[in-house]
Write a protein that holds these residues in place. Sequence first.
Motif, PDB file in Angstrom:
ATOM      1  N   UNK A  30     -23.491 -17.058  65.055  1.00 39.59           N
ATOM      2  CA  UNK A  30     -24.109 -17.325  63.759  1.00 39.59           C
ATOM      3  C   UNK A  30     -25.626 -17.420  63.910  1.00 39.59           C
ATOM      4  N   UNK A  31     -26.314 -16.620  63.101  1.00 38.89           N
ATOM      5  CA  UNK A  31     -27.771 -16.683  63.079  1.00 38.89           C
ATOM      6  C   UNK A  31     -28.275 -17.689  62.054  1.00 38.89           C
ATOM      7  N   UNK A  32     -27.586 -17.805  60.939  1.00 36.15           N
ATOM      8  CA  UNK A  32     -27.944 -18.772  59.898  1.00 36.15           C
ATOM      9  C   UNK A  32     -26.774 -18.895  58.949  1.00 36.15           C
ATOM     10  N   UNK A  33     -26.661 -20.031  58.309  1.00 35.00           N
ATOM     11  CA  UNK A  33     -25.582 -20.262  57.344  1.00 35.00           C
ATOM     12  C   UNK A  33     -26.067 -21.237  56.288  1.00 35.00           C
ATOM     13  N   UNK A  34     -25.417 -21.165  55.129  1.00 34.86           N
ATOM     14  CA  UNK A  34     -25.772 -22.031  54.007  1.00 34.86           C
ATOM     15  C   UNK A  34     -24.544 -22.211  53.135  1.00 34.86           C
ATOM     16  N   UNK A  35     -24.385 -23.405  52.560  1.00 31.64           N
ATOM     17  CA  UNK A  35     -23.256 -23.696  51.681  1.00 31.64           C
ATOM     18  C   UNK A  35     -23.770 -24.341  50.404  1.00 31.64           C
ATOM     19  N   UNK A  36     -23.132 -24.038  49.310  1.00 26.55           N
ATOM     20  CA  UNK A  36     -23.432 -24.657  48.022  1.00 26.55           C
ATOM     21  C   UNK A  36     -22.134 -25.148  47.407  1.00 26.55           C
TER      22      UNK A  36
END
Length: 546
Positions: A200-206
């Motif tokens: 994983x290089x980057x992740x985001x959750x909403x």
Amino acid sequence: MSYSPLLSDGGGLTMPSKLRSLVLAQQPDIKISLASRKKVLSTLDMIKGTVTITAPEDTAFDNVDIEFLGTSRTFVERITTTAAVSGRSEAFHQFLKLTQPGLQQHYPADRVLKAGQAYDFPFVFVVPQQLLPRVCQHKIHNPAIRDAHLQLPPTFGDREQAKACDIPDDMTPEMASVRYGIFARLSRSKMQDEEMCRSSLASKARRLRIVPALDEAPPLAVGGEESEYIMRKDKTIRKGVLKGKLGTLVMEAAQPQSLHLRSYSNPECRTTTMATVMLRFDPTDENAAPPRLGSLSSKLKVITFFASTARQQFPTKQSSILDLSQGIHTEQLNLSSRCVANVEWTKCDPAKSLPDTIERRDSTCSTTQLTVGETPAPSENYKGRTYYSARLLVPITLPTNKTFAPTFHSCLISRVYQLKLELSTGGGLGTSLDLKIPVQVSAGSNMNTTSDALLLRRESAAAAAGGESGEDTEVEADDISDFFHSRMIRAPAEGFVGRSRIGSQAPVGNEGEEAPPPGYSPFAVGSGERERHRSVGVFHPRQLSA
């Protein structure tokens, strides 16, 4: 000379914090934007938006994943006299995972994010009506439990999301939570231990708040010595201190209609229902008058069940006490208290109260104890004489300073409600009777759910046909009004008799026989698909030390 990791570089930053800031600064920035501003989503609502990725420097990647996830998490604290058994057991269940397809067409040609350039990846999901059967594969006692576990549970115990949306407390303990959200991840494939894996290089959750449409379930069949509900109560009324009996007062009620959550956008919208309490007084002699009533109070008990293992049956208070893997949390709310002294008793003569004909009642109004509005059965002290009856209507209104989740049962978490009605009588020797009856909280869909589903269907049909606007799939307003217009049913004219395709004009099969109607075959799962389903981990219980 020894090296200390807390040494400063002279600029006020310690070495670990400086290294951490340098590492984090190189990660691409991910932003999730939603097209709708609705705080609460319901069944068949469309979740449409865009994921924007901006890299601070040229970054090579292999995949961009956008998923709509639903998870539940529980933990149970076990406190026993044996140290080896005490501790905390946890469980995690991912019951929903929808993946956005077709993102490859938005990738750059060389799969390299240029520094400072924003890349948009659109997504669209629809809140499903129920879960897939493979979500609940554990043992169960009857099929009704499976049906309940495959219903979409509401957002539950997500305090951070509720605080961000300014939503009141939903009375959920810390030991249970149900969460939904959009998850975006940028990853790159690499070889590790001779196997290809994703890094994983980057992740985001909403996070999202989902309250699915849950219909009212059939009334519970309560009864028995171990039942948690009390639908009927008998009490002996005395004339005074050291005096004889005046008679027997019977209080009985049936399960009321559900408290239906209608509006999520307007918090001031009141959710109400009506409970009917039937009273009966069997006097010891003909001259005894019924007691004078005092007040009637109503309270709502909010019960949350949670477990660290999948449940095989509906939870009960008794099972949660005996099973160390289950827990229970209760909270009681005062609803109302009203004076019922003006309620009039009706004198009934058993010889005149027998009906001449048998009346058929609707089966939906029946329970094992009482039909709404029906006089309770006689008490044990009834001697076949004149008796008195009365009816009390109790309005039940949910307070607006709390958030009420619909009644639901999942594999790990359940939320149920219990209504407590307490009646007191006036006079010198006042007495009280109380009932504990089940009550449900149901939820409806949003007003624009149908339009969202129709819009998505139009877009899908247009994409399948190669169109852009989907004008061919639009429904005219005149056609809609004509569809709901009433029609008269009558015998067809003679010119139309015998021309139905089901008859002589039906398609012909082999050897001149009529072709059978279309059939339905069960959903077949291939061997590879079956193995993949079997390998999916649903529950992950863990045992932690004390």
